[in-house]
Structure formats: structure tokens, C-alpha cells
Scaffold this active site. Structure first.
Site, PDB file in Angstrom:
ATOM      1  CG  ASP A 333      -1.977   1.012   1.214  1.00 14.37           C
ATOM      2  OD1 ASP A 333      -2.488   1.280   0.120  1.00 14.37           O
ATOM      3  OD2 ASP A 333      -2.310   1.549   2.271  1.00 14.37           O
ATOM      4  CG  ASP A 638      -2.083   1.712   6.508  1.00 10.57           C
ATOM      5  OD1 ASP A 638      -2.855   1.506   5.556  1.00 10.57           O
ATOM      6  OD2 ASP A 638      -1.482   2.782   6.672  1.00 10.57           O
ATOM      7  CG  ASP A 642      -4.376  -2.335   2.782  1.00  6.72           C
ATOM      8  OD1 ASP A 642      -4.539  -2.158   1.569  1.00  6.72           O
ATOM      9  OD2 ASP A 642      -3.942  -1.460   3.543  1.00  6.72           O
TER      10      ASP A 642
END
Length: 907
Positions: A333, A638, A642
Site C-alpha cells: 500500500d 494498514d 487491505d
């Protein structure tokens, strides 16, 4: 039931009146009786409880492993022999492995529980035209919900009214900046992060107020959709567990075939009694089964966990340690993982000049550079006016906290305050010198914010900031070094677009002196025309410097880093270029993935490195596509968005500080410092762990093979067994395990991060490993069986000859331990002999055990051994020591033939 998100109308694209009509609702709220009816129809607004396995089923599932079955078979065999001590030792190994797996089990259930806790416990709704604060689980489709700053959105809402409403959607979209909301419909095909007319369940209201109608509750919300995906995602086995499964099946088959063949041979060729041959076959099976291997692997992984924890990587599942060593792709990410999640002004565009701003985050240390120079900002009047506007047309504040400044407010406004500090301005003193009289707050419909100030001499000034295209419509002139000039909006829009192409978020700042006829309050009319443009500022969430270095190290280790983010395409492309991910130009939109077939998706997933505007479904599909292409995938993230991909990945890596509890529970590893650079350290430790497991296998299996071969050889030659089943267990569980355990503490080999990742289909016993096992096994069989035959021919009693054989076997292991510490590198040097203090200590402990085994009466009775004289030890030591020069010669020949890391990790 309400319609699922993929079959419901595109609420975000419908006018508010149509939404209310379809939901049979109105702006006064539902009647209490209708709300009760809908609650009975749709059910409570809470996510479904995850299905749970009983504790007994979870515990028994830990034994669903071929190698464990082999151990249980060994326990059964020793039990049939009446050797209850042996049975207890083997069952103890099985029990330890089962307990460890049982404790680690259940992460999927915990991840789902963490998602349910994100639902707001209470919410403000309109019922019968009156405000009512209700438990969030009582909200139903059609309810009118009132939002204000600090609220968690209780359900998916179609917004009806907004005033300066901004919602932090980072946990769903990954964007670091709160999303501005509007009641106006948006395009039907807009991505999740672009649906400004929607507020999503579980997101946080950052500022402003709003009113919305509930369009989805519970499992039908976007958050519920992620929860459902997380429940459906199957956690993969690791490369090591897959290899151990294959190895266990082959080993059990080989043991069975050889044991039966040996029993048949002895009965048919030598006419031995069938019961004796059965016991011999049992001894052969006990000899061939590496009882200590599961414990060694578990302990080696646990030591790897401790090492990684010291390097800020917390492991939640033991096999993930080894899996990290075979990772070939890291899907990361962007926000908070590769970047700092702190907006920073990077460039300032004024009339005729452009400044570059150094420093990152909210640290006020930095400079304003003009070309190669760092002029005093105070010497540029327009620059100082822009910085004053940035500080005063601003609602954010900094507070001193331990370790630096803590922002209270919007990250973008925090970046503007930091810019003022870098220019030498004190926002507090500016506020005292120019107190604010009035404000027009930012609203998505207006797309700007304006403030009115006065000084202590009665002069008044207006400052405004907002989207460049909107501010430029309001500007008549531009401030320049030589005074004002007409505002050419087209030229300034081109400059703004140039900044946006570089991945910067662009704001325009302007000012105006109100006329004497203006009142004490700001009026839209006096702000929306006649402004003087001060300039443009470009903001970016800067990359972590240590993450840039880590990406480069991963690349040198043969690991491909891919960025999958919910942010905009230009931002993703710019951050990717800054990080060294991709070629700086190619990037794929999440929407472009939706129409691809599985084969096309696999091709794109492998070829591209930057993916923008990615939804949770896109992230999950990309991870699955990469795995289908043979990659071992680590996914970092985070946010809630995700979690499904984290769970599906071979290794899910969550952020410990800034990450959500959902992502942490779905992941196998958590970074305590939220630092992408810690992943590189974890990969090195993972490769070291696998190396050490391979060394343990290279150490243990020659012993087992030699023990089995000695039994086969004895039966073939018609001789007594040189070593009994109980003595075999002593060697395997006490001696071999103690010495092999020392290999778990081996430091990394020098070239460990220059090797390419291991192939996931690489066999546990490749050509090199198989050759080494066969070579050392023959050396050990020749020496040990030779000592036994020589002792019997010299007239020694059977117990004494067996004692000499067992001690020769143990001494072979002691000397072999010195050489196996380095797979191909030479060992006959100071580091090779003494570089691992644990190995030296293990040798001392094993020799003490062997002295007890040989001389203590209790051990003599239990194991059928006899004391040895001093003169009888020298030939045992000389025979066993031959393994050192012979294996070192083998290493030398392999190095000369060009054997490298590739031979060590497979074929």
C-alpha cells in the site's frame, strides 16, 4: 433483505429525491412503526458473527500433517514394542507442535471480530421528525442520519446535505487526505474513492456536518463486503509446509517399502523367525523416522521470530518466518507504508519564478530554494504574502508533544502551517497581529475557503485558498515582483496541471483588500470576484527515505516491489517514480482491471508495478493473479481495505502503529515501527531461517539414513544389529536434536541477500541436498558399522561393541556439525570452528551426555550399554574425524565446479 453493493442501484449517481423515493423515505425520517418493521425485515445493523470451530477441532487439526502422522506411527510402533519411554518422547514432540499451532490458530476469526468493532455504537437519526440517538444496530435502510465531526459513519449513506463535510476514508480507499463530500450526484462509473455523494460505514467524519439517508446496513455495506471477502479468503499453506508435506509422504512410503522388503528378505533368504524380522523392521522404521525434525523446525522458526522482533517485525504465525525468505513479490500500500502519511508542500509557483521546498512532514526545518540558491524568504514580498495567507486561512494547529509537533486538524492545512514556519513566520503571532473576523468554510460545492482579518490599525484583508480552477475564476489580477498584472487563467491552469502530473495536490492562494463599504462579515460576492492571485502550492505525501533504500535492497535481492493504492493515478505514478517502483510512467487504474480475464490479469499483474484507484477487490485479485503466476507474495497495508489481500497473501504484513486492528489480525507479520525498511530485514532473517532449516535437515537425515542402512546391512550380512531401536531414539532425540538445534543460531551467510528468491516449487531435497545426505550417510555407515564389526571380531561383548558403535555415530555427528555450518564455504578457519558459540556449547553438552550414556549404571541398564576403557576411545575419534577432511574436499570440488547459491536452494 437490502440489495448487495454489487446489485443495488448506483446510489451515488442518483439525485437525492430519487434515492428517497426508491427507499420510501423522506427528509423527516421514518416513522417509529415503519422503522421497527424494517428492522424486522432487514435485521440489525451489525456484521455476521464469524463461524467458529470448537477448541477440540482446532487442536486436532494441528495433527493433520503427514510428518506428524509418521511420528504417530512411530509412537504406535514403539508402544507395540512395549517401549513406553520411547512412545512418551515421541508423543511429547507431537503435543508440543500441536500446542504451538493451536495457540497461533484463529486469526481469521479475530480479524472478523475487529471489523465488527468498527461500527459506530450509537448514531443520531431523525425519527418522526425528531432527533433521536439510537444504537447503531437499530438503524435501517431509509433512516435519516445526522453527521458531525468525530462521528463514525454508522451505515452506508447517500448524502442529502453537506456543510464543509470531509470524511477520512483512508481505511477503505488508502487516501491520506480526508475526502470532501457533496450532495450532488456523481458519475455512475466513479470509483469508491470518487463517490463524493456517499459516506461509508466505519469511516470517520473529519470536519463539517452532513445529513444522509441509509442505503445499506450490516453485511450489505462496503465494510460488510470486505468482511464477507475476508471470510471467503482461504489462507494458503507456506512453501515450507508444502515441502514438508511432500517430503513426509515420500518418506513414509519409502520407510514402509524398505521395512517390508527388509523383513521379507530376512525371512526368505536367512530364514529368520518372522517375529524377529518384524521387530527388526520396526527398528528400521524408528531409525529412518526423523523424530526430532518437527521440533527442530519449530524451534528454528521461533528463534527467527525472536530475531525479527528485535528488528521491529512481529511474527504472528511461525511458518511466515520461513515464507518471508522465499518472497519474490512485495505488494505494498502507499499511504503510511511507503509514504509518511504527512502532507508536505514541495513546490511554490509565483509569477515568474518557482520555489522548491526542502524538508518533509511537519518538521519545520527546511528551506525555500530558488534554483540552486536559498534566498532569504523575507526578500520576496509576494512569497511572504502567500505564506501569511497559508498560515491565516487555516484552521489547523500544532501542539508540542514528546518527540515533535502534533497536528490537530487537516493534514493539508498542517502542511501549509509548516510552510509558514519554514519561511520564518510564527502562526501564533500572525494570528495575534491579524485576528480573524469571519470565515467562509470550505464546502465541496464552493471548493474554496476564505477568511477575513484586521490589524490593530484598522486595515482589513481577505485571504482565500482552494482548487486552482475555482480560485482563478475569482481572480482579476496576479501579484508579481513588479506589482500586479492581469490574471491569465489559462496559463496558470497549465502550471497547475503540470504540478498535478508530477503527483502533487495543487492549491491556489489569493488575497483582496475589502472596500470601505464592506461590513464586518464576509459576503460571497466580495470574495468570488476581484481577488489577486498570490500563487500555487503543490503538496505531496512524501516517501519515507528509509523505504526508498529498502525498495532498492529488495530489488538487489531479486524481489519485485509493486505499489497498489487507492490514490489517484498521477500521485501513484509520482510516488512510484520517487520510490524506484516501476519506470515512472506506466501505471494501471483499478477500473482497467475489471474487464480483464484471469489470463490477462495475470499478465498485467506481472508486468506492471504501480496500480492506482484500487478497490479491495482489485487488491485481492492482483494478489491471487500473482500467486497463480508462481510468485510468492507479501502484501503490506494498514487499512481495512487491505485485510482480504493481507490474509490471502503468502505473507501479510500490517503496520503496528498506524494500522487498523483488522489489518493486524489478518496479517502474519506486524511492523512495530510502520517502516517498510523493516521488511527487508525480515526477508534477510527469513532467508537465514530457511538456510538454517536446510542445514538441520542436512545434519539430521544422514544420521537417520545411516542408522537405517546399518540395520539393512546387518540383516543382509546375517549379523546382529549394531544399534538397537532404543539406542537409535537416544541418538535421534538427545544427540542429534541437541546438535541440530545449534544450527538454528547460525548467523546469515555472506551472500544471503545477493541470491534470487527460492522457487516456491523447489524440492526440499534437491540434487545437492540428496547428494550430501547420501555421501555423509555412506561415510557414517562405513565408519560406524566398521567399528562394530571390528569390535565383534576382536572378541568384545555385544553390549560393548554396540556402545562403541553408538559413540562412533555420535562423534561422527560432532565432527560433521563443524562442516555443515557452512554449506559450501570452507569451515577449517576460526569463524568456521568457533563462530557459533551455541554450537560449541552443544558439543560440550552432547559429550557429557555420552559419557553418562557410557558409564552411568542406570543408562547401562536402560540402553544396554557397557563402559569403555580409555584406549578404546582413540580409534573411535580417529574414525569419526575422517568426515571433516572428506566433506571439506567435497566442498572444494563443488566450488571449483562453480557450484553456487543455486545448487544450495534446489536442483
Amino acid at each position: 433483505m437490502p440489495l448487495a453493493p454489487d446489485t443495488a442501484p448506483a446510489w451515488h449517481s442518483l439525485p437525492a429525491a430519487d434515492v428517497l423515493a426508491q427507499l420510501a423515505a423522506n427528509t423527516a425520517g421514518l416513522a417509529a412503526e415503519e422503522a421497527r418493521a424494517r428492522l424486522a425485515r432487514y435485521g440489525p445493523n451489525r456484521l455476521p458473527e464469524p463461524a467458529r470451530r470448537s477448541a477440540l477441532r482446532r487442536f486436532l487439526a494441528q495433527c493433520n500433517n503427514v510428518l506428524i502422522w509418521v511420528l504417530l506411527a512411530a509412537a504406535t510402533v514403539t508402544g507395540l514394542l512395549g517401549e513406553w519411554t520411547d512412545t512418551g518422547v515421541i508423543l511429547g514432540v507431537v503435543l508440543i507442535n500441536a500446542i504451538i499451532g493451536f495457540v497461533q490458530e484463529g486469526k481469521a476469526e479475530r480479524a472478523l471480530e475487529a471489523i465488527t468493532e468498527l461500527l459506530s455504537p450509537r448514531a443520531m437519526v431523525l425519527r418522526d421528525g425528531r432527533r433521536s440517538e439510537l444504537p447503531a444496530e437499530e438503524i435501517v435502510p431509509g433512516d435519516i442520519v445526522l453527521l458531525q465531526a468525530g462521528d463514525l459513519v454508522p451505515a452506508d449513506l447517500r448524502l442529502l446535505k453537506c456543510r464543509n463535510l470531509q470524511v477520512d476514508e483512508a481505511l477503505l480507499t488508502g487516501e491520506s487526505v480526508a475526502a470532501a463530500k457533496s450532495a450532488a450526484p456523481v458519475a455512475p462509473g466513479a470509483g469508491l474513492g470518487d463517490r463524493a455523494s456517499m459516506a461509508w460505514s466505519g469511516t470517520l467524519v473529519a470536519s463539517g456536518t452532513g445529513t444522509g439517508v441509509v442505503v445499506a446496513t450490516a453485511a450489505q455495506t462496503q465494510l460488510g463486503r470486505i468482511s464477507a471477502m475476508l471470510a471467503r479468503v482461504q489462507t494458503l499453506s507456506t512453501p515450507l509446509t508444502r515441502q514438508l508435506d511432500r517430503f513426509g509422504r515420500k518418506l513414509s512410503l519409502v520407510i514402509g517399502v524398505v521395512a517390508l522388503g527388509t523383513m521379507a528378505f530376512g525371512s526368505l533368504v536367512h530364514s529368520y523367525p518372522l517375529d524377529e524380522m518384524f521387530l527388526a523392521a520396526v527398528g528400521l522404521a524408528v531409525a529412518a523416522i526423523p523424530e526430532g525434525l518437527p521440533a527442530i523446525i519449530t524451534i528454528t522458526l521461533a528463534i527467527g521470530v525472536q530475531r525479527m522482533a528485535a528488528r521491529n517485525a512481529i511474527i504472528r504465525q511461525l511458518p511466515a518466518v520461513e515464507t518471508l525468505g522465499s518472497v519474490s513479490v512485495i505488494c505494498s500500500d502507499k499511504t503510511g507504508t511507503l509514504t509518511r502519511n504527512e502532507m508536505t508542500v514541495g513546490r511554490i509557483v509565483l509569477a515568474g519564478r518557482e520555489y522548491h521546498v526542502t524538508g518533509v512532514g511537519y518538521d519545520p526545518h527546511g528551506a525555500l530554494r530558488l534554483g540552486d540558491e536559498e534566498p532569504d524568504p523575507a526578500g520576496d514580498a509576494v512569497l511572504m504574502r502567500l505564506c501569511r495567507a497559508a498560515a491565516l486561512c487555516n484552521d489547523a494547529e500544532f501542539h508540542a508533544r514528546a518527540g515533535g509537533l502534533k497536528l490537530d486538524g487537516d493534514p493539508t492545512e498542517g502542511a501549509l502551517l509548516t510552510l509558514a514556519l519554514k519561511a520564518g513566520l510564527d502562526p501564533g503571532r500572525l494570528g495575534d497581529a491579524l485576528p480573524r473576523d469571519d470565515t467562509i468554510p470550505f464546502e465541496s460545492e464552493r471548493r474554496y475557503m476564505a477568511t477575513l482579518h484586521h490589524d490593530h490599525e484598522g486595515h482589513r484583508v481577505i485571504f482565500a485558498k482552494g482548487a486552482p480552477e475555482r480560485i482563478l475564476e475569482m481572480c482579476a489580477q496576479v501579484a508579481g515582483a513588479d506589482g500586479v498584472a492581469p490574471c491569465r487563467a489559462g496559463e496558470w491552469l497549465e502550471r497547475a496541471e503540470a504540478l498535478a502530473r508530477d503527483g502533487l495536490r495543487v492549491l491556489a492562494l489569493a488575497t483582496r483588500t475589502p472596500g470601505p463599504e464592506s461590513g464586518p462579515e464576509l459576503e460571497l460576492a466580495e470574495v468570488e470576484s476581484g481577488l489577486t492571485l498570490l500563487g500555487l502550492v503543490g503538496l505531496i505525501d512524501p516517501p519515507r527515505e528509509e523505504a526508498v533504500t529498502a525498495v532498492a535492497r529488495c530489488r538487489s535481492a531479486g524481489i519485485r516491489v509493486k505499489m497498489i493504492t487507492g490514490d489517484h493515478l498521477s500521485t501513484a505514478r509520482a510516488v512510484g517514480a520517487a520510490m524506484g517502483i516501476g519506470d515512472g510512467s506506466a501505471a494501471v487504474l483499478g477500473a482497467d482491471l475489471e474487464g480483464l480475464s484471469d489470463s490477462e490479469l495475470r499478465r498485467v499483474a506481472v508486468a506492471a508495478d504501480v496500480f492506482a484507484r484500487a478497490s479491495p477487490e482489485h487488491k485481492l485479485r492482483l494478489v491471487e493473479a500473482l500467486q497463480a503466476s508462481g510468485r510468492v507474495v507479501a502484501m503490506t497495508g494498514d487499512g481495512v481495505n487491505d485485510a482480504p489481500a493481507l490474509k490471502r497473501a503468502d505473507v501479510g504484513v500490517a503496520m503496528g502503529r498506524g494500522g487498523t486492528e483488522v489489518s493486524r489480525q489478518a496479517a502474519e507479520m506486524v511492523l512495530s515501527d510502520d517502516n517498510f525498511a523493516s521488511i527487508e530485514s525480515a526477508v534477510e532473517e527469513g532467508r537465514t531461517v530457511y538456510d538454517n532449516i536446510r542445514k538441520a535437515i542436512l545434519f539430521i537425515l544422514p544420521t537417520n539414513a545411516a542408522e537405517a542402512l546399518m540395520i539393512i546391512l546387518a540383516i543382509a550380512l546375517g549379523r546382529a544389529l549394531p544399534i538397537t531401536p532404543l539406542q537409535i531414539l537416544w541418538v535421534n532425540m538427545i544427540t542429534a536434536v541437541t546438535l541440530a538445534l545449534a544450527l538454528a543460531f547460525e548467523p546469515p551467510e555472506r551472500d544471503i541477500m545477493q541470491r534470487p528468491p527460492r522457487r516456491p516449487d523447489e524440492p526440499l531435497l534437491g540434487r545437492f541436498v540428496t547428494w550430501r545426505i547420501a555421501f555423509v550417510s555412506l561415510l557414517v555407515v562405513t565408519g560406524t558399522f566398521g567399528v562394530f564389526l571390528a569390535a565383534r571380531n576382536a572378541g568384545y561383548e555385544l553390549e560393548t561393541a554396540r556402545t562403541m558403535a553408538v559413540n562412533t555415530l555420535v562423534l561422527f555427528e560432532v565432527f560433521y556439525l563443524l562442516t555443515v555450518r557452512h554449506l559450501l564455504a570452507p569451515t577449517l578457519n576460526r569463524n568456521g570452528l568457533f563462530g557459533n558459540r551455541v554450537a560449541v556449547a552443544a558439543v560440550v553438552v552432547v559429550l557429557l551426555f555420552q559419557l553418562g550414556f557410557t558409564y552411568l549404571p542406570t543408562f547401562n541398564t536402560l540402553f544396554g550399554t557397557a563402559p569403555l576403557g580409555r584406549s578404546e576411545w582413540l580409534p573411535l575419534v580417529l574414525v569419526a574425524a575422517t568426515v571433516v577432511p572428506l566433506v571439506e574436499l567435497e566442498k572444494f570440488l563443488l566450488r571449483r565446479r562453480g557450484a553456487g547459491g543455486g545448487n544450495l536452494t534446489g536442483s
